[in-house]
Scaffold this active site. Structure first.
Site, PDB file in Angstrom:
ATOM      1  N   ASP A  41       0.827  -1.200   0.000  1.00  0.00           N
ATOM      2  CA  ASP A  41       0.000   0.000   0.000  1.00  0.00           C
ATOM      3  C   ASP A  41       0.864   1.253   0.000  1.00  0.00           C
ATOM      4  O   ASP A  41       2.076   1.209   0.251  1.00  0.00           O
ATOM      5  CB  ASP A  41      -0.923   0.010   1.229  1.00  0.00           C
ATOM      6  CG  ASP A  41      -2.131  -0.897   1.065  1.00  0.00           C
ATOM      7  OD1 ASP A  41      -2.414  -1.310  -0.074  1.00  0.00           O
ATOM      8  OD2 ASP A  41      -2.804  -1.183   2.072  1.00  0.00           O
ATOM      9  N   LYS A  63      -3.448   2.973  -2.827  1.00  0.00           N
ATOM     10  CA  LYS A  63      -4.545   3.884  -3.142  1.00  0.00           C
ATOM     11  C   LYS A  63      -4.265   5.212  -2.461  1.00  0.00           C
ATOM     12  O   LYS A  63      -4.054   5.274  -1.261  1.00  0.00           O
ATOM     13  CB  LYS A  63      -5.872   3.311  -2.664  1.00  0.00           C
ATOM     14  CG  LYS A  63      -6.229   1.961  -3.264  1.00  0.00           C
ATOM     15  CD  LYS A  63      -7.535   1.454  -2.694  1.00  0.00           C
ATOM     16  CE  LYS A  63      -7.894   0.100  -3.300  1.00  0.00           C
ATOM     17  NZ  LYS A  63      -6.956  -0.954  -2.928  1.00  0.00           N
ATOM     18  N   MET A 177      -9.987   7.917   8.680  1.00  0.00           N
ATOM     19  CA  MET A 177     -10.248   8.484   7.350  1.00  0.00           C
ATOM     20  C   MET A 177     -11.380   9.505   7.384  1.00  0.00           C
ATOM     21  O   MET A 177     -12.250   9.529   6.522  1.00  0.00           O
ATOM     22  CB  MET A 177     -10.574   7.362   6.354  1.00  0.00           C
ATOM     23  CG  MET A 177      -9.444   6.356   6.187  1.00  0.00           C
ATOM     24  SD  MET A 177      -9.891   4.940   5.129  1.00  0.00           S
ATOM     25  CE  MET A 177     -11.000   4.034   6.217  1.00  0.00           C
TER      26      MET A 177
END
Length: 256
Positions: A41, A63, A177
């Site tokens: 990641d 991402k 997030m």
């Protein structure tokens, strides 16, 4: 087995923790060292990749906000293809694979494809942030529960939560997030009955050398976060235990 045949491949989903390589588990290190291919990641520290064999393939599938190196379906398909070729494929994921890491989706897909898969847990960001702040997520007489929530749904919007239950729980809320949706999250919590003066903190890059912290009352945090320009991975901790961390920070500054 003939010389041209290879043993059946396999996959390992490895939680790499919040970023500090020192927080890797021994099992994670062993998996990385035995990997033929590493899919990693965006938040994986380069020092973690250096633990792998020199001949291991390193594939960036991270991402990032507004840009994906590879879509989720393509990531899973690649793991399956490499494993079927006989490779030990290690999927490196920030934090813990099963805490907002889409590890469950990858596990289900790999099982469905018949690929043997194991999971190595990792230190999730809330635990790393709490350790860095030296404040417990739960504390007798202060917080008897902890709630992990996400501020970022599949559509990029704030997901639906039971705001009344969260506001009334009296526990600690760890919001992952939530940078882009914090204003709406705070508004929902306050409308559900949580006091605007509830202690809160934003922690950017928890456990890393460039970690930043921003203490504010809940109602003030969204505006302050925007003004501070946090743009790295940021976790919010909300609840009475945050007041303990803020007091400790004040004492530390006065003693310096």
């Amino acid at each position: 087995m003939s010389a041209c045949q290879r043993p059946d491949g396999r996959a390992t989903l490895v939680g790499c923790g919040p970023g500090d390589p020192d927080l890797l588990t021994l099992r994670a290190v062993k998996a990385i060292q035995s990997a033929d291919a590493l899919l990693f990641d965006a938040l994986i520290d380069p020092a973690i990749l250096e633990l792998a064999r020199p001949d291991a393939r390193r594939i960036d599938v991270g991402k990032r906000c507004g840009r994906h190196a590879m879509r989720q379906a393509a990531i899973t398909a690649l793991i399956v293809r490499l494993a079927r070729s006989g490779a030990h494929v290690v999927r490196l994921k920030g934090g813990d694979p099963f805490v907002f890491g889409r590890g469950g989706e990858e596990l289900a897909s790999l099982r469905g494809a018949g690929v043997p898969v194991t999971v190595v847990p990792g230190v999730t960001a809330a635990c790393a942030a709490a350790a860095s702040l030296q404040v417990p997520l739960t504390h007798r007489g202060v917080a008897r529960s902890v709630h992990f929530v996400t501020g970022h749904g599949a559509d990029g919007m704030l997901p639906t939560h039971d705001w009344v239950a969260l506001a009334r729980s009296g526990g600690t809320i760890a919001a992952y997030m939530a940078g882009g949706t914090l204003g709406l999250m705070v508004a929902r919590l306050i409308a559900a009955g949580m006091a605007g003066a509830t202690p809160a903190v934003a922690i950017e890059n928890a456990s890393r050398a460039h970690e930043r912290r921003l203490f504010r009352a809940l109602a003030e945090l969204p505006e302050a976060l925007t003004a501070a320009g946090f743009d790295g991975p940021t976790l919010m901790l909300i609840g009475a235990v945050v007041g303990l961390a803020e007091q400790a920070a004040i004492v530390e500054r006065l003693a310096a």
